[in-house]
Design a protein around this motif. Structure first.
Motif, mmCIF file in Angstrom:
data_model
loop_
_atom_site.group_PDB
_atom_site.id
_atom_site.type_symbol
_atom_site.label_atom_id
_atom_site.label_comp_id
_atom_site.label_asym_id
_atom_site.label_seq_id
_atom_site.Cartn_x
_atom_site.Cartn_y
_atom_site.Cartn_z
ATOM 1 N N ALA A 7 -9.159 4.024 -1.851
ATOM 2 C CA ALA A 7 -8.789 3.181 -3.056
ATOM 3 C C ALA A 7 -8.256 3.379 -4.990
ATOM 4 N N THR A 9 -5.010 2.774 -7.558
ATOM 5 C CA THR A 9 -4.057 2.240 -8.471
ATOM 6 C C THR A 9 -2.986 2.835 -9.116
ATOM 7 N N TYR A 10 -2.136 1.922 -9.252
ATOM 8 C CA TYR A 10 -0.852 2.158 -9.752
ATOM 9 C C TYR A 10 -0.282 1.443 -10.742
ATOM 10 N N ASP A 16 -1.855 -2.931 -14.311
ATOM 11 C CA ASP A 16 -2.242 -1.730 -12.978
ATOM 12 C C ASP A 16 -2.187 -2.272 -12.073
ATOM 13 N N SER A 17 -1.921 -2.126 -10.996
ATOM 14 C CA SER A 17 -2.355 -2.974 -9.309
ATOM 15 C C SER A 17 -3.428 -2.200 -8.546
ATOM 16 N N ALA A 18 -4.067 -2.883 -7.792
ATOM 17 C CA ALA A 18 -5.208 -2.440 -7.339
ATOM 18 C C ALA A 18 -5.080 -1.993 -5.737
ATOM 19 N N ASP A 20 -5.739 -0.385 -1.429
ATOM 20 C CA ASP A 20 -6.656 0.076 -0.623
ATOM 21 C C ASP A 20 -4.919 1.137 0.297
ATOM 22 N N PHE A 68 -2.061 -4.002 -1.152
ATOM 23 C CA PHE A 68 -2.376 -4.064 -2.494
ATOM 24 C C PHE A 68 -3.023 -5.580 -2.947
ATOM 25 N N ASP A 69 -3.501 -6.100 -3.982
ATOM 26 C CA ASP A 69 -3.234 -7.381 -4.366
ATOM 27 C C ASP A 69 -2.190 -7.335 -5.482
ATOM 28 N N ALA A 75 -8.441 -8.040 -7.114
ATOM 29 C CA ALA A 75 -8.484 -6.365 -8.252
ATOM 30 C C ALA A 75 -6.970 -5.507 -9.804
ATOM 31 N N SER A 76 -6.285 -6.266 -9.042
ATOM 32 C CA SER A 76 -4.988 -6.048 -10.515
ATOM 33 C C SER A 76 -5.242 -6.722 -11.309
#
Length: 315
Positions: A7, A9-10, A16-18, A20, A68-69, A75-76
């Motif tokens: 998992a 984030t960036y 932030d984007s969440a 996997d 990504f979401d 979760a983003s």
């Protein structure tokens, strides 16, 4: 050996984007891997088909895959929640590529993109304006703008836009936001309402039952922000700007969401010198989300396609 999932984030625009990050079996951080960005469908999330099925399947074959979401979803980050704006969804893909390029074990010259359903349309559009994407695949891809102007607005886009304008005006004055569901609550409810379309029924079965149900992927969107999609076309300028190797994967059972129609449309319009159509016989739109045999047929073509067009480079 099996794949591993991390998992991460960036940073995106102001949130932030969440995501996997799926890593291949025997992952070696000293190596340089080809990588793929996997974009989820409208109203979906990274824990559904884009991650659980396609990211996992492609990682097992040697790719680093980022599922990504979308911003404002899952979760983003991003407020208000449940925005579905095509321009921002395409921007999300660019930020995902930024993140992949920052990883020392990703070969920045060997990045590709996949997208499922509306995510396939977004991946196509992103590739036209971001040539860091070296190859792409639209899996039962849908042009969300076309779908909004047609089925999702009951073929009355002007009336839908008027309703959206009224709702947004009310929200600007303090009214509660209006969250709509793109799908009926259950298959039984859909049938009781007289719905017979294969895509609506199978989408409801996927999103509203344990088959694919996830808390962050319930198929919802803010009515007041849906207007952004009405004048958008996922395939605009493909005849000139879409030049990367392209694979279109779809079933041969047409449904109301239009993946069959859109698949042939982008296949015909793309300027890509290399393009392949994969028509999975006896298969519907949602069979390609998670059903073992159709997914296996898709992956059997996707894996060699990306290995060929994201080849290892000489040091």
């Amino acid at each position: 050996m099996s794949i591993s999932i991390k998992a991460v984030t960036y940073r995106n625009l102001g949130w932030d984007s969440a995501a996997d990050l799926y890593l291949p079996p025997g992952f070696d951080p000293a190596r340089r891997y080809p990588a793929l960005v996997s974009t989820h469908p409208i109203g979906s999330c990274k824990e559904q088909t884009s991650g659980k099925v396609y990211a996992r399947g492609l990682a097992a074959e040697g790719f680093v895959v980022l599922a990504f979401d979308a911003s404002f979803q899952g979760a983003s980050g991003g407020e208000p929640r449940f925005i579905e704006d095509p321009a921002l969804r395409v921007s999300d893909i660019r930020f995902a590529i930024d993140y992949l390029q920052s990883l020392p074990y990703v070969d920045a010259g060997r990045i590709g993109a996949i997208g499922i359903c509306g995510g396939g349309g977004y991946a196509v559009h992103a590739a036209m304006t971001d040539y860091r994407i070296k190859a792409l695949a639209a899996i039962t891809g849908v042009n969300f703008g076309r779908l909004m102007r047609e089925g999702f607005s009951q073929f009355d886009p002007v009336g839908a836009l008027e309703a959206m304008a009224g709702q947004r005006a009310a929200e600007a004055q303090g009214a509660a936001r209006h969250l709509i569901s793109y799908l009926p609550a259950s298959v039984a409810e859909a049938r009781q309402a007289g719905i017979t379309d294969i895509d609506v029924l199978e989408a409801t079965d996927y999103y509203k039952t344990p088959r694919g149900q996830q808390p962050n992927g319930a198929g919802s969107g803010l009515l007041s922000f849906n207007g952004a999609a009405m004048a958008w076309d996922a395939f605009q300028h493909a005849e000139r700007l879409l030049t990367q190797p392209l694979m279109v994967v779809m079933g041969d059972k047409p449904g109301g969401f239009g993946a069959y129609r859109d698949g042939w449309d982008i296949y015909g319009r793309a300027a890509s010198p290399v393009k392949q159509m994969v028509l999975v016989e006896g298969c519907s739109h949602y069979d390609l989300y998670d059903q073992p045999e159709p997914v296996a047929q898709a992956l059997a073509r996707l894996v060699p396609f990306f290995h060929e067009h994201l080849p290892e480079r000489q040091a």
